[in-house]
Design a protein around this motif. Structure first.
Motif, PDB file in Angstrom:
ATOM      1  N   MET A  62      87.389  51.980  51.226  1.00 53.74           N
ATOM      2  CA  MET A  62      87.633  53.110  50.337  1.00 53.74           C
ATOM      3  C   MET A  62      89.132  53.331  50.135  1.00 53.74           C
ATOM      4  O   MET A  62      89.583  53.670  49.030  1.00 53.74           O
ATOM      5  N   GLU A  63      89.916  53.097  51.186  1.00 52.63           N
ATOM      6  CA  GLU A  63      91.372  53.249  51.070  1.00 52.63           C
ATOM      7  C   GLU A  63      91.931  52.286  50.029  1.00 52.63           C
ATOM      8  O   GLU A  63      92.762  52.651  49.206  1.00 52.63           O
ATOM      9  N   ARG A  64      91.435  51.045  50.062  1.00 46.45           N
ATOM     10  CA  ARG A  64      91.904  50.041  49.108  1.00 46.45           C
ATOM     11  C   ARG A  64      91.446  50.387  47.682  1.00 46.45           C
ATOM     12  O   ARG A  64      92.190  50.237  46.718  1.00 46.45           O
ATOM     13  N   LYS A  66      90.913  53.360  46.482  1.00 37.78           N
ATOM     14  CA  LYS A  66      91.739  54.463  46.003  1.00 37.78           C
ATOM     15  C   LYS A  66      93.121  53.960  45.597  1.00 37.78           C
ATOM     16  O   LYS A  66      93.695  54.433  44.607  1.00 37.78           O
ATOM     17  N   GLU A  67      93.668  53.015  46.359  1.00 36.93           N
ATOM     18  CA  GLU A  67      94.963  52.437  46.008  1.00 36.93           C
ATOM     19  C   GLU A  67      94.923  51.805  44.621  1.00 36.93           C
ATOM     20  O   GLU A  67      95.811  52.014  43.794  1.00 36.93           O
ATOM     21  N   LYS A  68      93.858  51.024  44.396  1.00 34.53           N
ATOM     22  CA  LYS A  68      93.741  50.330  43.110  1.00 34.53           C
ATOM     23  C   LYS A  68      93.524  51.322  41.968  1.00 34.53           C
ATOM     24  O   LYS A  68      94.069  51.158  40.876  1.00 34.53           O
ATOM     25  N   GLN A  69      92.729  52.369  42.227  1.00 36.57           N
ATOM     26  CA  GLN A  69      92.486  53.379  41.198  1.00 36.57           C
ATOM     27  C   GLN A  69      93.780  54.133  40.863  1.00 36.57           C
ATOM     28  O   GLN A  69      94.092  54.368  39.692  1.00 36.57           O
ATOM     29  N   ASN A  70      94.522  54.508  41.904  1.00 34.52           N
ATOM     30  CA  ASN A  70      95.775  55.230  41.684  1.00 34.52           C
ATOM     31  C   ASN A  70      96.784  54.372  40.937  1.00 34.52           C
ATOM     32  O   ASN A  70      97.503  54.853  40.046  1.00 34.52           O
TER      33      ASN A  70
END
Length: 267
Positions: A62-64, A66-70
């Motif tokens: 999920m962290e990754r 979110k990184e890609k979405q941001n």
């Protein structure tokens, strides 16, 4: 791709294109995951006849995600630098260091293509040439071969080869060495061309015939020195591979023996 960003073989190929090498930490991490998957399969009396790196994918946490979405939002509003966009958004996979991200907790390793299980001591199903155990390769000339998928074969024999768990141990050993080298040990030379990277049955058997025992595989390990090398870990991996790649299947360890080896138990 089954719910993953990239399979392990492709990730290694992309890493090689960047002229970087794998390290023993990621070999140990991924190897332990693969061994645990095999342990669950073997506990049920099954064999994974098509065990290979391509059947393991890297799934973003999920962290990754979110990184890609941001990063994508930043890209839309042109607020991110071009280097940040290419490294995080992953528009060009060749720039992504998947194995560093894996060790940083940004990816998980997931097994796919789980339909290629078969019961132990039943006829061998689909297989991939680069991980075919020598006791099975020795019988290839007895029957007729059919290609049943991209790089997968099936052998038709009057007296079929029986699937057994020690062949899985061989396959895991080959793929551990594959992870360490960054290329299949059945490739005489590394290739950066995805079209020529796939190892054919003939090439794999020819390369296997050139190895008289596990020491020939170990020479490949001895001649390679990936980054982040730990001499102790390398010696422990060498000892483990020597047992897993024994031409005599009886002498190979069980999957529990692999998981309790010093290579996987050491920090």
């Amino acid at each position: 791709m089954e719910a993953g960003d990239v399979d392990l073989k492709t990730a290694l190929s992309l890493q090689r294109k960047r002229k970087s090498s794998n390290n023993l930490r990621s070999v140990k991490y991924i190897g332990k995951v693969m061994a645990k998957v095999l342990a669950k399969i073997h506990f049920k009396g099954l064999v994974w006849t098509d065990f290979k790196l391509e059947n393991f994918v890297l799934v973003p946490t999920m962290e990754r995600v979110k990184e890609k979405q941001n990063a994508l939002v930043n890209e839309i509003y042109s607020t991110a630098s071009s280097s940040a966009k290419s490294l995080i958004v992953n528009k060009d996979k060749e720039l992504v260091d998947y194995f560093s991200l894996l060790l940083a907790g940004k990816y998980l390793v997931k097994a796919i293509d789980l339909e290629s299980f078969t019961a132990s001591n039943t006829p061998l199903g689909d297989f991939s040439p680069e991980v075919l155990a020598p006791e099975h390769a020795a019988r290839l000339a007895e029957g007729s071969l059919r290609m049943v998928g991209r790089g997968d074969y099936r052998l038709d024999l009057q007296e079929p080869i029986l699937a057994d768990q020690k062949a899985d141990i061989w396959a895991l050993g080959v793929e551990l060495l594959h992870l360490y080298l960054g290329r299949s040990p059945m490739q005489s030379q590394p290739s950066s061309n995805s079209q020529t990277e796939r190892v054919t049955l003939q090439a794999a058997v020819r390369q296997m015939e050139s190895y008289s025992d596990s020491n020939d595989f170990l020479q490949l390990l001895d001649d390679s020195s990936p980054s982040g090398e730990s001499l102790t870990d390398k010696l422990l991996l060498r000892r483990l591979l020597q047992s897993m790649l024994d031409p005599d299947p009886v002498k190979r360890p069980t999957i529990q023996g692999v998981l309790t080896s010093l290579f996987f138990l050491s920090p």
